[in-house]
Motif scaffolding. Structure first.
Motif, PDB file in Angstrom:
ATOM      1  N   THR A 247      31.396 -33.003  35.863  1.00  0.00           N
ATOM      2  CA  THR A 247      32.300 -31.853  35.832  1.00  0.00           C
ATOM      3  C   THR A 247      31.568 -30.602  35.356  1.00  0.00           C
ATOM      4  OG1 THR A 247      33.961 -33.473  35.162  1.00  0.00           O
ATOM      5  CG2 THR A 247      34.597 -31.148  35.092  1.00  0.00           C
ATOM      6  N   ALA A 248      30.712 -30.776  34.344  1.00  0.00           N
ATOM      7  CA  ALA A 248      29.990 -29.624  33.805  1.00  0.00           C
ATOM      8  C   ALA A 248      29.086 -29.011  34.866  1.00  0.00           C
ATOM      9  CB  ALA A 248      29.160 -30.059  32.595  1.00  0.00           C
ATOM     10  N   LEU A 249      28.383 -29.872  35.592  1.00  0.00           N
ATOM     11  CA  LEU A 249      27.460 -29.371  36.615  1.00  0.00           C
ATOM     12  C   LEU A 249      28.223 -28.691  37.746  1.00  0.00           C
ATOM     13  CD1 LEU A 249      24.661 -29.040  37.694  1.00  0.00           C
ATOM     14  CD2 LEU A 249      24.705 -31.377  38.552  1.00  0.00           C
ATOM     15  N   ARG A 250      29.367 -29.297  38.097  1.00  0.00           N
ATOM     16  CA  ARG A 250      30.145 -28.706  39.177  1.00  0.00           C
ATOM     17  C   ARG A 250      30.635 -27.318  38.784  1.00  0.00           C
ATOM     18  NH1 ARG A 250      35.555 -31.449  40.887  1.00  0.00           N
ATOM     19  NH2 ARG A 250      36.114 -30.407  38.963  1.00  0.00           N
ATOM     20  N   THR A 251      31.088 -27.198  37.534  1.00  0.00           N
ATOM     21  CA  THR A 251      31.563 -25.900  37.057  1.00  0.00           C
ATOM     22  C   THR A 251      30.432 -24.874  37.083  1.00  0.00           C
ATOM     23  OG1 THR A 251      33.017 -27.131  35.579  1.00  0.00           O
ATOM     24  CG2 THR A 251      32.795 -24.756  35.190  1.00  0.00           C
ATOM     25  N   GLU A 252      29.264 -25.309  36.656  1.00  0.00           N
ATOM     26  CA  GLU A 252      28.123 -24.400  36.621  1.00  0.00           C
ATOM     27  C   GLU A 252      27.773 -23.918  38.035  1.00  0.00           C
ATOM     28  OE1 GLU A 252      24.836 -26.168  34.530  1.00  0.00           O
ATOM     29  OE2 GLU A 252      23.501 -24.516  35.093  1.00  0.00           O
ATOM     30  N   LEU A 253      27.745 -24.877  38.968  1.00  0.00           N
ATOM     31  CA  LEU A 253      27.416 -24.520  40.345  1.00  0.00           C
ATOM     32  C   LEU A 253      28.475 -23.609  40.949  1.00  0.00           C
ATOM     33  CD1 LEU A 253      26.107 -27.908  41.785  1.00  0.00           C
ATOM     34  CD2 LEU A 253      24.774 -25.878  41.245  1.00  0.00           C
TER      35      LEU A 253
END
Lengths: 264, 287
Positions: A247-253
């Protein structure tokens, strides 16, 4: 972050594919469109690279150059291979032929390479079994659902055992549930094959689940503006979707991509 | 589209810019120049070959007069005003028949495309009539309309009718149901449905039929004038052959060819104006 693969460095002799200041311009002066680049990109053997970016950013153009369907306007793209045709491509609209049966579609690449019919049939049937399509071998594609058609396209591309697999938004036309199922199937498949793959998608989930590397491209003309390595060791499964890192990576992207996708 | 390979020792496949990418303007200019010169050179070459063959007496120039003779003769006849009455007579018949046939074919095609009962009632009958050679109907038309312009115009109209009818009916039937559904949900009346959906959606396919019909109209009128007319280009061609004026015969043939090209290009041009959204035909005139 755990790095499953060593970071490629410039001039890495291990590179399977290398793009150097690659650009593509469409049209003739004075009416030209800068579609792509300049893009510099190195892909190591066996690597699965996902490209995400706003619509019209030249992702498909890059893939078509790699496939040999289009030439670059400047720069070069090198593929380290001894074959004349190392790449196969999977298209969004399947690209499979309505007038061939499922088996004949999967056999198409082998027929083009003049593989003897008996061997070609055996290899096609093997792929049909792997994709769960054995019961439909003699059916025509028009009678299949979208998900099954895309499985046929995947089987057709992999049956020739390509050195480079190019996928252009292969699951974009599928519904969300089917999309997840096919992502997991493709994950299984590519982790056992380790085929070097360039994968284009609009879906960040898809890119994070499948990719060793996720490259974010800018709005037109597309350049690579960010590079992320999803911190999930291989072999991974679709279960990583539920993790906080995902989830964190998706938000960042998404934060990155939103700036590019929204008109300034 | 090609890929360049280095020697296999290096085993690197390189995708690099080709001439089209490196010099886009120059490559395009050369390509256009080549296309235009080919389009002119091929007919010109054949004409020169014909001229040469006639001059060298490889062919009998009484039967196949040299292009220069035909041109000179055509010029003289045009200047003297001998040619125009025949051209004018043919043109009038083609335009009148074409207009009547197109209007009737379009109306019936539209009706049969949208109402399945009308289609059920008329389709087998029209299919049967469609395969009757239209020239075989000329005697019928002669009986109906007597001598004069009537039978000629009716024959062209009957021919054009079937082309336009079939293309209109299939075009209307293949309008995607999503287009109709959207109109219906908005509450479009029959006329509104026609005006906003069926007419524009079917127009590109109808125009293809209309363009084919334009060529066939010229073809049919020339044939029928040979049989039952006292003027017109078809009559000119046949009559001059009977009088062994082969140069005049060829003047007539050239006139028919020019008329056919002009007519079908006119329809193509009108079609382009009427359907600005449709993709243009590829090939000629493509930049």
């Amino acid at each position: 972050m755990g790095d499953p693969h060593p970071k490629p460095t410039a001039g890495n002799p291990q590179a399977k594919l290398r793009a150097t200041t690659l650009t593509r311009i469409f049209g003739r002066p004075p009416r030209t469109v800068d579609a792509l680049g300049p893009v510099d990109l190195t892909v190591t053997p066996g690597e699965f690279v996902c490209l995400v970016g706003p619509s019209g950013c030249g992702k498909s153009t890059l893939l078509r150059i790699a496939a040999g369907l289009l030439r670059p306007s400047t720069g070069t793209l090198e593929i380290h291979t001894s074959s004349r045709r190392p790449a196969t491509m999977i298209f969004q609209d399947y690209g499979i032929y309505d007038w061939k049966t499922v088996r004949a579609n999967v056999r198409f690449g082998l027929d083009i390479q003049r593989v003897p019919r008996r061997e070609a049939n055996a290899r096609a049937d093997d792929w049909l079994a792997r994709m769960g399509l054995s019961d439909f071998a003699d059916a025509y594609p028009a009678t299949l659902s979208g998900g099954m058609r895309q499985r046929v396209a995947i089987a057709r591309a992999l049956a020739v055992e390509p050195e480079l697999l190019l996928m252009d938004e292969p699951f974009a036309a599928l519904d969300a549930q089917l999309r997840t199922i096919l992502q997991d199937e493709l994950l299984d498949l590519t982790q056992s094959l380790r085929t070097t793959t360039l994968f284009i998608t609009h879906s960040l989930e898809e890119a994070i689940v499948l990719g060793d590397r996720v490259l974010v491209m800018s709005a037109r003309p597309g350049r690579v503006i960010a590079e992320h390595r999803p911190p999930f060791p291989r072999p991974r499964t679709g279960d990583i979707r539920a993790t906080p890192e995902f989830t964190a990576l998706r938000t960042e992207l998404w934060d990155l991509l939103r700036k590019e996708a929204a008109p300034a | 589209m090609t890929t360049l390979t280095k020697p296999p020792a290096d085993s690197v496949l390189v995708r690099r810019p080709g001439p089209r990418e490196l010099h886009p303007a120059r490559t395009h200019r050369r390509r256009r120049a080549l296309e235009v010169s080919l389009a002119l050179a091929v007919p010109l070459f054949l004409l020169l070959l014909w001229q040469l063959a006639a001059a060298q007496s490889w062919i009998d120039d009484r039967v196949y007069p040299a292009p220069s003779t035909i041109l000179a003769d055509g010029w003289d006849r045009a200047a003297a005003g001998d040619l125009w009455p025949d051209v004018w007579a043919t043109l009038k018949r083609v335009v009148a028949g074409y207009a009547a046939g197109t209007a009737a074919g379009y109306a019936l095609g539209l009706l049969m495309g949208s109402l399945s009962l009308v289609r059920a009632a008329l389709e087998p009958l029209l299919d049967a009539l469609y395969v009757v050679p239209k020239l075989a109907l000329l005697p019928v038309f002669l009986n109906m309309f007597g001598l004069g312009e009537g039978p000629q115009v009716a024959l062209v109209a009957a021919t054009v009718f079937f082309f336009v009818w079939i293309s209109t009916m299939s075009a209307v039937m293949s309008v995607p149901s999503g287009h109709r559904d959207a109109g219906q949900v908005f509450g479009a009346s029959r006329w509104q449905m026609f005006r906003h959906v069926l007419l524009p959606a079917s127009l590109p396919a109808v125009l293809v039929g209309a363009r084919i019909a334009a060529g066939v109209a010229v073809l049919v009128i020339v044939a029928s004038e040979q049989i039952a007319a006292t003027n017109g280009l078809g009559h000119l061609i046949f009559d001059s052959r009977a009088l062994f004026q082969n140069d005049v015969m060829f003047v007539g043939i050239v006139c028919v060819a020019v008329l056919g090209v002009l007519f079908s290009e006119l329809i193509r041009f009108a079609g382009r104006l009427l359907t600005p959204w449709a993709p243009r035909d590829r090939g000629r005139g493509q930049s």
